[in-house]
Design a protein around this motif. Structure first.
Motif, PDB file in Angstrom:
ATOM      1  N   MET A   1       7.075 -30.217 -39.365  1.00  0.00           N
ATOM      2  CA  MET A   1       7.254 -28.938 -38.878  1.00  0.00           C
ATOM      3  C   MET A   1       6.372 -28.449 -37.872  1.00  0.00           C
ATOM      4  O   MET A   1       5.053 -28.717 -37.957  1.00  0.00           O
ATOM      5  CB  MET A   1       7.391 -27.905 -39.782  1.00  0.00           C
ATOM      6  CG  MET A   1       7.605 -26.674 -39.269  1.00  0.00           C
ATOM      7  SD  MET A   1       7.654 -25.234 -40.698  1.00  0.00           S
ATOM      8  CE  MET A   1       7.884 -23.794 -39.606  1.00  0.00           C
ATOM      9  N   THR A   2       6.761 -28.156 -36.573  1.00  0.00           N
ATOM     10  CA  THR A   2       5.685 -27.694 -35.442  1.00  0.00           C
ATOM     11  C   THR A   2       5.231 -26.180 -35.819  1.00  0.00           C
ATOM     12  O   THR A   2       5.977 -25.242 -36.398  1.00  0.00           O
ATOM     13  CB  THR A   2       6.254 -27.538 -34.124  1.00  0.00           C
ATOM     14  OG1 THR A   2       6.895 -28.899 -34.012  1.00  0.00           O
ATOM     15  CG2 THR A   2       5.517 -27.250 -33.124  1.00  0.00           C
ATOM     16  N   GLU A   3       3.933 -25.766 -35.434  1.00  0.00           N
ATOM     17  CA  GLU A   3       3.592 -24.541 -35.715  1.00  0.00           C
ATOM     18  C   GLU A   3       2.811 -24.214 -34.172  1.00  0.00           C
ATOM     19  O   GLU A   3       2.239 -24.908 -33.658  1.00  0.00           O
ATOM     20  CB  GLU A   3       2.452 -24.824 -36.785  1.00  0.00           C
ATOM     21  CG  GLU A   3       1.849 -23.267 -36.971  1.00  0.00           C
ATOM     22  CD  GLU A   3       0.761 -23.385 -38.014  1.00  0.00           C
ATOM     23  OE1 GLU A   3       0.219 -22.210 -38.529  1.00  0.00           O
ATOM     24  OE2 GLU A   3       0.514 -24.424 -38.693  1.00  0.00           O
ATOM     25  N   LEU A   5       0.488 -21.392 -32.200  1.00  0.00           N
ATOM     26  CA  LEU A   5      -0.664 -20.542 -32.069  1.00  0.00           C
ATOM     27  C   LEU A   5      -0.808 -19.852 -30.663  1.00  0.00           C
ATOM     28  O   LEU A   5      -1.150 -20.471 -29.868  1.00  0.00           O
ATOM     29  CB  LEU A   5      -2.005 -21.184 -32.700  1.00  0.00           C
ATOM     30  CG  LEU A   5      -3.323 -20.248 -32.520  1.00  0.00           C
ATOM     31  CD1 LEU A   5      -3.103 -19.156 -33.660  1.00  0.00           C
ATOM     32  CD2 LEU A   5      -4.488 -21.447 -32.936  1.00  0.00           C
ATOM     33  N   VAL A  58      10.096 -22.487 -35.701  1.00  0.00           N
ATOM     34  CA  VAL A  58       8.774 -22.787 -36.104  1.00  0.00           C
ATOM     35  C   VAL A  58       7.823 -21.793 -36.362  1.00  0.00           C
ATOM     36  O   VAL A  58       8.171 -20.426 -36.118  1.00  0.00           O
ATOM     37  CB  VAL A  58       8.034 -23.712 -34.878  1.00  0.00           C
ATOM     38  CG1 VAL A  58       8.883 -24.891 -34.255  1.00  0.00           C
ATOM     39  CG2 VAL A  58       7.966 -22.663 -33.766  1.00  0.00           C
ATOM     40  N   LYS A  59       6.823 -21.750 -37.340  1.00  0.00           N
ATOM     41  CA  LYS A  59       5.804 -21.010 -37.541  1.00  0.00           C
ATOM     42  C   LYS A  59       5.168 -20.437 -36.653  1.00  0.00           C
ATOM     43  O   LYS A  59       4.641 -21.432 -35.763  1.00  0.00           O
ATOM     44  CB  LYS A  59       4.675 -21.486 -38.814  1.00  0.00           C
ATOM     45  CG  LYS A  59       3.926 -20.526 -39.094  1.00  0.00           C
ATOM     46  CD  LYS A  59       3.172 -21.053 -40.351  1.00  0.00           C
ATOM     47  CE  LYS A  59       2.027 -19.960 -40.756  1.00  0.00           C
ATOM     48  NZ  LYS A  59       0.835 -20.551 -41.653  1.00  0.00           N
ATOM     49  N   THR A  60       4.767 -19.298 -36.207  1.00  0.00           N
ATOM     50  CA  THR A  60       4.300 -18.763 -35.109  1.00  0.00           C
ATOM     51  C   THR A  60       3.295 -17.761 -35.662  1.00  0.00           C
ATOM     52  O   THR A  60       3.444 -16.941 -36.490  1.00  0.00           O
ATOM     53  CB  THR A  60       5.133 -18.259 -34.230  1.00  0.00           C
ATOM     54  OG1 THR A  60       6.163 -19.135 -33.717  1.00  0.00           O
ATOM     55  CG2 THR A  60       4.579 -17.667 -32.995  1.00  0.00           C
ATOM     56  N   THR A  61       2.018 -18.268 -35.181  1.00  0.00           N
ATOM     57  CA  THR A  61       0.654 -17.234 -35.356  1.00  0.00           C
ATOM     58  C   THR A  61       0.265 -16.560 -34.235  1.00  0.00           C
ATOM     59  O   THR A  61       0.217 -17.259 -33.208  1.00  0.00           O
ATOM     60  CB  THR A  61      -0.231 -18.168 -36.386  1.00  0.00           C
ATOM     61  OG1 THR A  61       0.371 -18.815 -37.330  1.00  0.00           O
ATOM     62  CG2 THR A  61      -1.391 -17.250 -36.756  1.00  0.00           C
ATOM     63  N   ARG A  85      -0.018 -25.739 -30.279  1.00  0.00           N
ATOM     64  CA  ARG A  85       1.034 -26.175 -31.200  1.00  0.00           C
ATOM     65  C   ARG A  85       0.345 -27.222 -31.848  1.00  0.00           C
ATOM     66  O   ARG A  85      -0.806 -28.025 -31.681  1.00  0.00           O
ATOM     67  CB  ARG A  85       2.343 -26.784 -30.234  1.00  0.00           C
ATOM     68  CG  ARG A  85       1.997 -28.233 -29.641  1.00  0.00           C
ATOM     69  CD  ARG A  85       3.101 -28.523 -28.958  1.00  0.00           C
ATOM     70  NE  ARG A  85       4.065 -29.097 -29.920  1.00  0.00           N
ATOM     71  CZ  ARG A  85       4.126 -30.288 -30.658  1.00  0.00           C
ATOM     72  NH1 ARG A  85       3.108 -31.042 -30.186  1.00  0.00           N
ATOM     73  NH2 ARG A  85       5.074 -30.876 -31.534  1.00  0.00           N
ATOM     74  N   ARG A  86       0.900 -27.760 -33.045  1.00  0.00           N
ATOM     75  CA  ARG A  86       0.530 -28.734 -33.973  1.00  0.00           C
ATOM     76  C   ARG A  86       1.567 -29.290 -34.898  1.00  0.00           C
ATOM     77  O   ARG A  86       2.469 -28.271 -35.282  1.00  0.00           O
ATOM     78  CB  ARG A  86      -0.821 -28.626 -34.699  1.00  0.00           C
ATOM     79  CG  ARG A  86      -0.480 -27.531 -35.977  1.00  0.00           C
ATOM     80  CD  ARG A  86      -1.854 -27.593 -36.698  1.00  0.00           C
ATOM     81  NE  ARG A  86      -1.596 -26.304 -37.650  1.00  0.00           N
ATOM     82  CZ  ARG A  86      -2.746 -26.156 -38.460  1.00  0.00           C
ATOM     83  NH1 ARG A  86      -3.845 -26.626 -38.352  1.00  0.00           N
ATOM     84  NH2 ARG A  86      -2.643 -25.009 -39.444  1.00  0.00           N
ATOM     85  N   ASP A  87       1.689 -30.664 -35.064  1.00  0.00           N
ATOM     86  CA  ASP A  87       2.813 -31.102 -35.926  1.00  0.00           C
ATOM     87  C   ASP A  87       2.060 -30.885 -37.342  1.00  0.00           C
ATOM     88  O   ASP A  87       0.974 -30.240 -37.746  1.00  0.00           O
ATOM     89  CB  ASP A  87       3.153 -32.312 -35.674  1.00  0.00           C
ATOM     90  CG  ASP A  87       3.564 -32.377 -34.461  1.00  0.00           C
ATOM     91  OD1 ASP A  87       4.699 -31.753 -34.084  1.00  0.00           O
ATOM     92  OD2 ASP A  87       3.545 -33.414 -33.637  1.00  0.00           O
ATOM     93  N   TRP A  92      -4.414 -29.249 -33.343  1.00  0.00           N
ATOM     94  CA  TRP A  92      -3.880 -28.246 -32.607  1.00  0.00           C
ATOM     95  C   TRP A  92      -3.984 -28.979 -30.871  1.00  0.00           C
ATOM     96  O   TRP A  92      -5.096 -29.503 -30.654  1.00  0.00           O
ATOM     97  CB  TRP A  92      -4.692 -26.937 -32.585  1.00  0.00           C
ATOM     98  CG  TRP A  92      -4.487 -26.006 -33.661  1.00  0.00           C
ATOM     99  CD1 TRP A  92      -5.338 -26.033 -34.851  1.00  0.00           C
ATOM    100  CD2 TRP A  92      -3.262 -25.606 -33.817  1.00  0.00           C
ATOM    101  NE1 TRP A  92      -4.774 -25.119 -35.511  1.00  0.00           N
ATOM    102  CE2 TRP A  92      -3.532 -24.901 -35.223  1.00  0.00           C
ATOM    103  CE3 TRP A  92      -2.072 -25.345 -33.136  1.00  0.00           C
ATOM    104  CZ2 TRP A  92      -2.391 -24.106 -35.614  1.00  0.00           C
ATOM    105  CZ3 TRP A  92      -0.947 -24.465 -33.684  1.00  0.00           C
ATOM    106  CH2 TRP A  92      -1.425 -23.668 -34.889  1.00  0.00           C
TER     107      TRP A  92
END
Length: 131
Positions: A1-3, A5, A58-61, A85-87, A92
């Motif tokens: 999953m991609t995240e 930031l 995707v999770k977003t911070t 972004r990171r997998d 990152w």
């Protein structure tokens, strides 16, 4: 999953938020955080942006400059604002540069993010189908 930031070119805290609020009103052309200026209005976060982020797959911070230095010092050398972004287990990587953010209004920013996320999702799906 991609995240994802997103990092604002502003410090956290109530005093800083108050100063930033007035700076955006009094002298918007000299305000240093284009990400803040595009995604926040005088009444808070723009509804279109809030809905857009909530709908991302995707999770977003979101972090402020001082929070980035504490939590991810390896990214502190990048000009801000920026997005990374990171997998799942990867490092990152730069996702959107300060130049891209400085030259985007809200619709353009949403298009940039959507296009990048969709490309990542499609690439991941094609890699899974090959395996």
């Amino acid at each position: 999953m991609t995240e994802l930031l997103f990092v604002y070119n502003a410090n956290s805290g109530l005093l800083n938020a108050t100063v930033d609020f007035f700076h955006k009103i009094i002298s918007p052309s000299t305000y240093a955080c284009s990400l803040c200026a595009v995604t926040y209005g005088n009444q808070g976060i723009r509804p279109d942006w809030r809905e857009f982020v909530a709908d991302l797959p995707v999770k977003t911070t979101f972090l402020h400059r001082d929070e980035l230095r504490k939590l991810h010092p390896e990214l502190a050398h990048y000009p801000l604002p920026a997005a990374f972004r990171r997998d799942a287990a990867g490092p990152w990587r730069l996702f959107l540069t300060n130049f891209e953010l400085d030259h985007s209004d809200l619709p353009a920013l949403m298009r940039l993010v959507r296009n990048q996320v969709e490309a990542d999702v499609n690439q991941a799906a094609s890699q899974r189908s090959v395996s």
